[in-house]
Design a protein around this motif. Structure first.
Motif, short mmCIF file in Angstrom:
data_model
loop_
_atom_site.label_atom_id
_atom_site.label_comp_id
_atom_site.label_asym_id
_atom_site.label_seq_id
_atom_site.Cartn_x
_atom_site.Cartn_y
_atom_site.Cartn_z
N MET A 248 -36.66 4.12 -80.23
CA MET A 248 -37.09 3.30 -79.07
C MET A 248 -38.57 3.47 -78.81
O MET A 248 -39.12 4.56 -78.88
N GLY A 249 -39.23 2.38 -78.53
CA GLY A 249 -40.68 2.41 -78.33
C GLY A 249 -41.07 2.94 -76.97
O GLY A 249 -40.23 3.32 -76.16
N LYS A 250 -42.37 2.97 -76.79
CA LYS A 250 -42.92 3.53 -75.57
C LYS A 250 -43.04 2.43 -74.51
O LYS A 250 -43.53 1.33 -74.79
N VAL A 251 -42.58 2.73 -73.30
CA VAL A 251 -42.77 1.82 -72.17
C VAL A 251 -43.53 2.58 -71.09
O VAL A 251 -43.08 3.63 -70.62
N ILE A 252 -44.70 2.06 -70.74
CA ILE A 252 -45.57 2.75 -69.79
C ILE A 252 -45.46 2.06 -68.44
O ILE A 252 -45.48 0.83 -68.36
N LEU A 253 -45.30 2.85 -67.38
CA LEU A 253 -45.26 2.25 -66.05
C LEU A 253 -45.96 3.15 -65.05
O LEU A 253 -45.79 4.37 -65.07
N THR A 254 -46.72 2.55 -64.16
CA THR A 254 -47.25 3.29 -63.02
C THR A 254 -47.61 2.34 -61.89
O THR A 254 -47.58 1.12 -62.07
N GLY A 255 -47.90 2.91 -60.72
CA GLY A 255 -48.21 2.05 -59.58
C GLY A 255 -48.94 2.81 -58.48
O GLY A 255 -49.12 4.02 -58.56
N ASP A 256 -49.36 2.06 -57.47
CA ASP A 256 -50.08 2.64 -56.34
C ASP A 256 -49.61 2.01 -55.04
O ASP A 256 -49.27 0.82 -55.01
N ARG A 257 -49.65 2.80 -53.98
CA ARG A 257 -49.35 2.25 -52.66
C ARG A 257 -50.54 1.45 -52.14
O ARG A 257 -51.67 1.97 -52.18
N PRO A 258 -50.32 0.28 -51.63
CA PRO A 258 -51.45 -0.50 -51.09
C PRO A 258 -51.74 -0.12 -49.64
O PRO A 258 -51.45 -0.88 -48.71
#
Ligand code: TRP
Length: 370
Positions: free
Chosen positions: A1-11
């Motif tokens: 399985m490949g790499k899935v990158i996720l991230t986020g920020d609070r606005p």
């Protein structure tokens, strides 16, 4: 399985240099390096509302600010899916199913929740730490919602600051619990920290441990050159370094921490040919005879050089706000598709797929046939 990158920020505000070196710069590098199946970056407005329920306008305005910050640091909507959390309703449903797998006691032990409850003053008066009536349920359970943010796309890799480690740990526990209870649907994510330790927690311009909006010690990505100049020239340094001849301390001195985080070898030739490397500057500062103003002027040149292309891109996007919303709309629709697929698999595993399960209907029909 490949790499899935996720991230986020609070606005909850514009993004600052701490966000930049701690995460944004690394995201752009990841984006450009390739080698992943998909990359998602999202604006966590649902999470921002968990402790800003009475401030919807603040959250709404900052969704755009954060989107502009993303685009201006060089995130490319052709390579990265950029979306708004609240526009992907499947996340709520995933959160609901996850919440059955997490105990109240486990949430109370989450170190990030503990410190944030103290910081935000939700605790009751006079108590060291309280999970009493002052804490909104939605805030208390946001680690569960954050696990849904990560799992909807089966993220393998989550680039965030070290303060998010407890969230990732809790997410991994939820994944293990889901998979062992219902079947192997979800993927355990790994945290990805910046390799340069100066970048993990950038101090404020006042020398306090952390650059933070509430402390008023930030340099924002959207600050113009005169604001950056004012902030850099009035930065806290080593209080023991009173006269130029005095020996100075480099450790914990924010000017040097920023240089550790931002300075590149080529900056000396361009902006300070008296020195060949940061180590030489540090040695001189430690020995005595090098003044703060010179170091600050160099830092200012370095920062402005890094910020210039960011400002230019921001300026362009500011002239096309409807275009920014188009990117967010398209990204949210793409994220929704991915979330719907994962949710489908989760529902199958959880046996809440009544209308897709012909065998179930046939079996029950048989049971009652006479
Ligand atoms: N909690 C993160 C922060 O405060 C934001 C966030 C929400 C997040 N959901 C996420 C980060 C999922 C990474 C993955 O910065």
């Amino acid at each position: 399985m490949g790499k899935v990158i996720l991230t986020g920020d609070r606005p909850t505000g514009k993004l600052h240099l701490g966000h930049y070196v701690g995460s944004l710069r690394g995201r752009v590098e990841l984006q450009n390096a390739g080698g992943y199946d998909r990359m998602f970056v999202f604006i966590a407005d649902v999470q921002a509302l968990t402790d800003n329920a009475a401030n919807p306008e603040k959250v709404r305005q900052n969704v755009l600010e954060v989107a502009l910050d993303y685009l201006s640091v060089g995130l490319d909507p052709d390579k990265v899916t950029i979306f708004i959390q609240s526009m992907v309703p499947q996340l709520h449903e995933i959160t609901q199913y996850f919440s059955n797998l997490v105990t109240v006691a486990r949430l109370q032990r989450n170190p990030t929740v503990k410190t944030e409850i103290k910081m935000r003053g939700f605790g009751e008066e006079g108590q060291e730490l309280s999970f009493g009536s002052g804490v909104p349920v939605g805030f208390f359970t946001y680690p569960i919602s954050q696990a849904a943010d990560i799992c909807f796309c089966k993220a393998t890799t989550v680039p965030v600051g070290e303060d998010q480690e407890p969230m990732l740990e809790q997410c991994r526990e939820i994944v293990r619990s889901f998979n062992s209870t219902y079947g192997p649907v979800l993927v355990e994510p790994e945290i990805l920290l910046p390799s340069n330790t100066a970048c993990r927690r950038l101090p404020g311009t006042d020398g306090k441990a952390k650059m933070s909006k509430s402390l008023g010690n930030c340099i924002y990505l959207s600050d113009d050159p005169s604001e950056v100049k004012k902030k850099v020239m009035s930065m806290f340094t080593d209080p023991g370094h009173l006269r130029v001849e005095d020996p100075g301390k480099v450790e914990g001195n924010p000017v040097f921490v920023y240089l550790d985080a931002f300075c590149e070898a080529s900056d000396f030739e361009r902006f300070w040919p008296d020195y060949a490397s940061l180590d030489e500057v540090k040695d001189h500062y430690r020995r005595g005879g090098l003044g703060d103003v010179k170091c600050k002027k160099f830092l200012l040149n370095v920062l402005n050089d890094r910020l210039e292309p960011i400002r230019a891109r921001r300026h362009q996007w500011e002239q096309d706000i409807p275009g920014v919303y188009d990117i967010l709309r398209k990204g949210s629709a793409e994220a929704e598709k991915v979330a719907a697929q994962t949710l489908y698999e989760m529902r199958e595993a959880m046996k809440i797929n009544y209308f897709n399960d012909a065998a179930l209907i046939a079996e029950q029909a048989e049971k009652y046939r006479r």
